[in-house]
Write a protein that holds these residues in place. Structure first.
Motif, PDB file in Angstrom:
ATOM      1  N   PHE B 200       0.825  -1.213   0.000  1.00 41.89           N
ATOM      2  CA  PHE B 200       0.000   0.000   0.000  1.00 41.89           C
ATOM      3  C   PHE B 200       0.858   1.262   0.000  1.00 41.89           C
ATOM      4  CE2 PHE B 200      -3.375  -2.938   1.485  1.00 41.89           C
ATOM      5  CZ  PHE B 200      -4.271  -2.672   0.454  1.00 41.89           C
ATOM      6  N   ALA B 201       2.043   1.188   0.636  1.00 39.46           N
ATOM      7  CA  ALA B 201       2.959   2.333   0.607  1.00 39.46           C
ATOM      8  C   ALA B 201       3.382   2.603  -0.828  1.00 39.46           C
ATOM      9  CB  ALA B 201       4.179   2.059   1.487  1.00 39.46           C
ATOM     10  N   ALA B 202       3.593   1.534  -1.595  1.00 41.17           N
ATOM     11  CA  ALA B 202       3.979   1.704  -3.003  1.00 41.17           C
ATOM     12  C   ALA B 202       2.834   2.354  -3.786  1.00 41.17           C
ATOM     13  CB  ALA B 202       4.353   0.366  -3.606  1.00 41.17           C
ATOM     14  N   ARG B 203       1.593   1.947  -3.475  1.00 42.82           N
ATOM     15  CA  ARG B 203       0.422   2.550  -4.139  1.00 42.82           C
ATOM     16  C   ARG B 203       0.308   4.036  -3.777  1.00 42.82           C
ATOM     17  NH1 ARG B 203      -3.030  -0.320  -6.756  1.00 42.82           N
ATOM     18  NH2 ARG B 203      -4.792   1.085  -6.485  1.00 42.82           N
ATOM     19  N   LEU B 204       0.541   4.293  -2.477  1.00 36.22           N
ATOM     20  CA  LEU B 204       0.483   5.667  -1.992  1.00 36.22           C
ATOM     21  C   LEU B 204       1.506   6.529  -2.736  1.00 36.22           C
ATOM     22  CD1 LEU B 204      -1.002   7.283   0.202  1.00 36.22           C
ATOM     23  CD2 LEU B 204       0.842   6.714   1.784  1.00 36.22           C
ATOM     24  N   LYS B 205       2.674   6.001  -2.921  1.00 37.32           N
ATOM     25  CA  LYS B 205       3.750   6.723  -3.607  1.00 37.32           C
ATOM     26  C   LYS B 205       3.305   7.111  -5.023  1.00 37.32           C
ATOM     27  CE  LYS B 205       8.435   6.174  -5.276  1.00 37.32           C
ATOM     28  NZ  LYS B 205       9.526   5.236  -5.515  1.00 37.32           N
ATOM     29  N   ARG B 206       2.650   6.154  -5.714  1.00 40.65           N
ATOM     30  CA  ARG B 206       2.181   6.421  -7.066  1.00 40.65           C
ATOM     31  C   ARG B 206       1.104   7.515  -7.074  1.00 40.65           C
ATOM     32  NH1 ARG B 206       0.652   0.898  -8.595  1.00 40.65           N
ATOM     33  NH2 ARG B 206       2.226   0.107  -7.168  1.00 40.65           N
ATOM     34  N   HIS B 207       0.249   7.481  -6.014  1.00 36.75           N
ATOM     35  CA  HIS B 207      -0.826   8.478  -5.925  1.00 36.75           C
ATOM     36  C   HIS B 207      -0.292   9.874  -5.659  1.00 36.75           C
ATOM     37  CE1 HIS B 207      -4.679   6.372  -6.164  1.00 36.75           C
ATOM     38  NE2 HIS B 207      -4.004   5.325  -5.723  1.00 36.75           N
ATOM     39  N   LEU B 208       0.806   9.958  -4.880  1.00 33.02           N
ATOM     40  CA  LEU B 208       1.335  11.259  -4.481  1.00 33.02           C
ATOM     41  C   LEU B 208       1.892  12.041  -5.664  1.00 33.02           C
ATOM     42  CD1 LEU B 208       3.185  10.452  -1.140  1.00 33.02           C
ATOM     43  CD2 LEU B 208       1.138  11.837  -1.425  1.00 33.02           C
ATOM     44  N   GLY B 209       2.485  11.377  -6.600  1.00 30.23           N
ATOM     45  CA  GLY B 209       3.096  12.082  -7.718  1.00 30.23           C
ATOM     46  C   GLY B 209       4.495  12.548  -7.338  1.00 30.23           C
ATOM     47  N   SER B 210       5.286  12.866  -8.349  1.00 24.52           N
ATOM     48  CA  SER B 210       6.711  13.097  -8.114  1.00 24.52           C
ATOM     49  C   SER B 210       7.020  14.434  -7.435  1.00 24.52           C
ATOM     50  CB  SER B 210       7.468  13.004  -9.441  1.00 24.52           C
ATOM     51  OG  SER B 210       6.890  13.919 -10.348  1.00 24.52           O
ATOM     52  N   ASP B 211       6.022  15.366  -7.392  1.00 23.66           N
ATOM     53  CA  ASP B 211       6.324  16.678  -6.796  1.00 23.66           C
ATOM     54  C   ASP B 211       5.803  16.820  -5.369  1.00 23.66           C
ATOM     55  OD1 ASP B 211       3.769  16.475  -7.614  1.00 23.66           O
ATOM     56  OD2 ASP B 211       3.614  18.534  -8.434  1.00 23.66           O
ATOM     57  N   SER B 212       5.308  15.737  -4.787  1.00 26.86           N
ATOM     58  CA  SER B 212       4.719  15.831  -3.450  1.00 26.86           C
ATOM     59  C   SER B 212       5.791  15.952  -2.359  1.00 26.86           C
ATOM     60  CB  SER B 212       3.862  14.589  -3.177  1.00 26.86           C
ATOM     61  OG  SER B 212       3.526  14.534  -1.813  1.00 26.86           O
ATOM     62  N   ASP B 213       5.500  16.794  -1.342  1.00 25.43           N
ATOM     63  CA  ASP B 213       6.408  16.943  -0.198  1.00 25.43           C
ATOM     64  C   ASP B 213       6.466  15.672   0.642  1.00 25.43           C
ATOM     65  OD1 ASP B 213       6.856  19.489  -0.940  1.00 25.43           O
ATOM     66  OD2 ASP B 213       5.449  20.401   0.490  1.00 25.43           O
ATOM     67  N   ALA B 214       5.388  14.900   0.562  1.00 26.80           N
ATOM     68  CA  ALA B 214       5.312  13.686   1.393  1.00 26.80           C
ATOM     69  C   ALA B 214       6.069  12.502   0.785  1.00 26.80           C
ATOM     70  CB  ALA B 214       3.856  13.299   1.617  1.00 26.80           C
ATOM     71  N   LEU B 215       6.577  12.703  -0.427  1.00 28.87           N
ATOM     72  CA  LEU B 215       7.246  11.596  -1.114  1.00 28.87           C
ATOM     73  C   LEU B 215       8.409  10.976  -0.309  1.00 28.87           C
ATOM     74  CD1 LEU B 215       6.740  10.159  -3.802  1.00 28.87           C
ATOM     75  CD2 LEU B 215       8.528  11.577  -4.812  1.00 28.87           C
ATOM     76  N   PRO B 216       9.280  11.804   0.302  1.00 30.40           N
ATOM     77  CA  PRO B 216      10.386  11.206   1.077  1.00 30.40           C
ATOM     78  C   PRO B 216       9.908  10.317   2.212  1.00 30.40           C
ATOM     79  CG  PRO B 216      10.737  13.561   0.779  1.00 30.40           C
ATOM     80  CD  PRO B 216       9.355  13.263   0.284  1.00 30.40           C
ATOM     81  N   TYR B 217       8.757  10.709   2.833  1.00 32.12           N
ATOM     82  CA  TYR B 217       8.221   9.888   3.936  1.00 32.12           C
ATOM     83  C   TYR B 217       7.880   8.490   3.438  1.00 32.12           C
ATOM     84  CZ  TYR B 217       7.304  14.622   5.748  1.00 32.12           C
ATOM     85  OH  TYR B 217       7.396  15.910   6.122  1.00 32.12           O
ATOM     86  N   VAL B 218       7.169   8.478   2.329  1.00 30.78           N
ATOM     87  CA  VAL B 218       6.728   7.184   1.783  1.00 30.78           C
ATOM     88  C   VAL B 218       7.931   6.359   1.329  1.00 30.78           C
ATOM     89  CG1 VAL B 218       5.256   6.068   0.090  1.00 30.78           C
ATOM     90  CG2 VAL B 218       4.561   8.228   1.082  1.00 30.78           C
ATOM     91  N   GLU B 219       8.893   7.066   0.740  1.00 31.18           N
ATOM     92  CA  GLU B 219      10.082   6.336   0.292  1.00 31.18           C
ATOM     93  C   GLU B 219      10.829   5.705   1.455  1.00 31.18           C
ATOM     94  OE1 GLU B 219      12.050   9.103  -2.257  1.00 31.18           O
ATOM     95  OE2 GLU B 219      11.130   8.209  -4.025  1.00 31.18           O
ATOM     96  N   GLN B 220      10.885   6.459   2.572  1.00 30.44           N
ATOM     97  CA  GLN B 220      11.529   5.927   3.776  1.00 30.44           C
ATOM     98  C   GLN B 220      10.784   4.678   4.264  1.00 30.44           C
ATOM     99  OE1 GLN B 220      14.351   7.188   5.023  1.00 30.44           O
ATOM    100  NE2 GLN B 220      14.477   5.656   6.640  1.00 30.44           N
ATOM    101  N   MET B 221       9.445   4.778   4.254  1.00 29.35           N
ATOM    102  CA  MET B 221       8.626   3.621   4.678  1.00 29.35           C
ATOM    103  C   MET B 221       8.935   2.404   3.814  1.00 29.35           C
ATOM    104  SD  MET B 221       5.024   5.587   5.188  1.00 29.35           S
ATOM    105  CE  MET B 221       3.968   4.167   5.144  1.00 29.35           C
ATOM    106  N   LEU B 222       8.969   2.639   2.507  1.00 29.44           N
ATOM    107  CA  LEU B 222       9.210   1.534   1.573  1.00 29.44           C
ATOM    108  C   LEU B 222      10.571   0.891   1.804  1.00 29.44           C
ATOM    109  CD1 LEU B 222       7.784   2.873  -1.779  1.00 29.44           C
ATOM    110  CD2 LEU B 222       7.172   0.732  -0.657  1.00 29.44           C
ATOM    111  N   GLN B 223      11.570   1.754   2.002  1.00 27.18           N
ATOM    112  CA  GLN B 223      12.926   1.275   2.220  1.00 27.18           C
ATOM    113  C   GLN B 223      13.000   0.378   3.458  1.00 27.18           C
ATOM    114  OE1 GLN B 223      15.417   4.725   1.958  1.00 27.18           O
ATOM    115  NE2 GLN B 223      17.249   3.519   2.325  1.00 27.18           N
TER     116      GLN B 223
END
Lengths: 120, 393
Positions: B200-223
């Motif tokens: 679901f974190a991966a899905r969330l990442k796709r929903h956020l789009g590449s310019d979202s401020d929240a992207l690093p959070y999701v990436e950290q979760m995924l990692q």
């Protein structure tokens, strides 16, 4: 007509995840939370592919696989489990593919495409 | 006289715990209480079929051992009764132990059905039997009982030690099996929800789009999810049964190259240079390709992690008689000698982010392939893991 996949897994979170991901890929998705329920769905619905968890309470994946291959010989089944070593269990040989569960669904989606693509 | 010797011997038997000391003192008592000049105790070794000198009193000549049938002790064992002989020693086998003596008397040491040895007495002068016969007949059973008791004691001690060790081993195995069961079901229970979180974190990442401020959070979760997933897979691989492998003829150099592919980024980021010295031509091995790749993967990752400040990873393959030899050498300063015995134990790690499973997994995979891993450690320089695998015909 869209191809229809039956996802069989006792974990609600995983059923939901597979459903959304596979629908994004353009497939129709049906869900079953147990082996017993999956047989019922197979009897009543048109299904083109079964995505099957092995470790489930009650009727497990290996038993579902056996019944499917007895009654619906040409229906492809992808076995899907947390345990990498089920690959070598002779009960799982009859499946068409085997995928080790991972949060990265690339391999699973690729396998689905290969099998359903072949049938089109 | 008879009362005196039995009294002193019975005192000795109750006081003395050590067989050597007890028999030595007993020989002294017998010598003092009898007209003999030499008193020796020979014990019979049933396995080697030889008499050996256990205790001795007196200053005359004596022989260290007699083989079966040899000398006066040999005669005693054959007759299972007392033997008396005098100079010129005719009618018996030659016995160097009688040199310098005029008379010899030997008595078997029996207790119950067991024969333990011979009490062997010698005198410079010819003696008349009745003067000492009674004393020796009383002394011999005392000695035999003393030997029997001490033997039983040490046998009991040995048996109870062995029993204790066996019990400990069973307990350790039971504990380990319980641990394996627990780890296995724990791994399974964790893996399913983890896939759900990661998926679901991966899905969330796709929903956020590449310019979202929240992207690093999701990436950290995924990692982090991927990291735990790798750990869980490692545990499951370690706990799985060893027989389930899929072996084919493979080339070790090819497997090593496959394993190396995953580390390009690590070499670059970690400032690590790679030195490859691969055997020219094929090195055929009968192996499960996937498993051997995992083994190399773990060893290479281990080497990289040991070189925190950069260094050189040297990979060598070669042939030594019927074995393929792979050397994985790092320049990470080597292993602390205090830790060297533990590095193949599951969950042992000295690294901040280590799982303690890399080396045990590599080790168990090597065992599944009838191979082994040895470590050559040079403190302050680096460690080299040497893998040996049987060459496929």
């Amino acid at each position: 007509m869209k191809k229809r996949i039956l996802v069989v897994d006792d974990e609600e979170g995983l059923r939901l995840l597979y459903k959304e991901e596979l629908e994004d890929e353009g497939w129709e998705v049906e869900l079953a939370s147990s082996g017993e329920e999956s047989i019922e769905k197979l009897e009543n619905d048109r299904i083109d592919l079964v995505l099957l968890d092995i470790k489930m309470p009650g009727m497990d994946g290996v038993e579902v696989l056996r019944r499917v291959k007895e009654r619906w010989k040409d229906l492809p089944v992808i076995l899907c489990t947390a345990y990498p070593h089920y690959k070598h269990d002779f009960g799982t040989w009859a499946s068409d593919a085997y995928v080790t569960k991972s949060s990265d669904l690339t391999e699973l989606k690729q396998t689905v495409r290969e099998i359903l693509g072949k049938k089109q | 006289m008879g009362y005196d010797i039995t009294y002193r011997l019975s005192q000795l038997a109750s006081e003395c715990r050590d067989l050597d000391e007890g028999l030595g003192k007993a020989a002294g008592i017998i010598l003092e209480s009898s007209p003999f000049d030499q008193c020796d105790v020979y014990l019979w070794d049933e396995d080697k079929r030889v008499f050996f000198l256990k205790a001795s009193a007196g200053t005359g000549s004596r022989t260290q051992s007699y083989v079966e049938g040899d000398g006066v002790p040999g005669m005693v064992k054959e007759s299972m009764g007392p033997v008396a002989m005098k100079k010129p020693w005719s009618g018996g086998p030659k016995d160097a132990g009688t040199d310098g003596f005029g008379y010899a008397y030997a008595h078997p040491l029996n207790a119950g059905d067991s024969f333990y040895g011979v009490l062997y007495l010698k005198s410079k002068m010819d003696l008349a039997a009745p003067a000492f016969k009674k004393d020796i007949e009383l002394a011999a059973p005392f000695l035999a009982l003393m030997i029997r008791c001490r033997k039983a004691e040490s046998g009991y001690l040995e048996a109870s030690l062995e029993l204790g060790e066996a019990r400990e081993k069973v307990e350790r195995t039971e504990k380990l099996m319980a641990l394996v069961d627990m780890a296995s079901s724990l791994a399974h229970e964790i893996k399913n929800p983890l896939i759900s979180i990661g998926g679901f974190a991966a899905r969330l990442k796709r929903h956020l789009g590449s310019d979202s401020d929240a992207l690093p959070y999701v990436e950290q979760m995924l990692q982090e999810v991927r990291r735990v997933e790798r750990l869980i897979d490692g545990i499951m691989r370690f706990l799985r049964d060893g027989g389930a492998s899929d072996k084919h003829p493979e080339d070790i150099n090819e497997i090593l190259k496959t394993a190396l592919k995953f580390f390009d980024d690590d070499f670059r980021v970690g400032n690590i240079s790679l030195a490859l010295d691969l055997f020219e031509g094929k090195l055929p091995v009968y192996a499960d390709r996937e498993q051997l790749t995992i083994a190399f993967d773990n060893l290479i990752a281990n080497a990289i992690q040991s070189m925190e400040n950069g260094g050189t990873l040297t990979l060598t393959t070669g042939l030594c008689r019927d074995s393929i030899v792979v050397r994985v050498a790092d320049s990470g300063g080597g292993i602390d000698p205090r830790n060297i015995n533990y590095i193949f134990n599951p969950f042992f790690t000295t690294k901040k982010n280590g799982t303690g499973l890399g080396l045990p997994i590599a080790n168990s995979i090597m065992h599944m392939h009838n191979g082994c891993i040895e470590v050559e450690n040079e403190e302050g320089v680096g460690a080299t893991f040497v893998l040996k695998l049987p060459l496929a015909a």
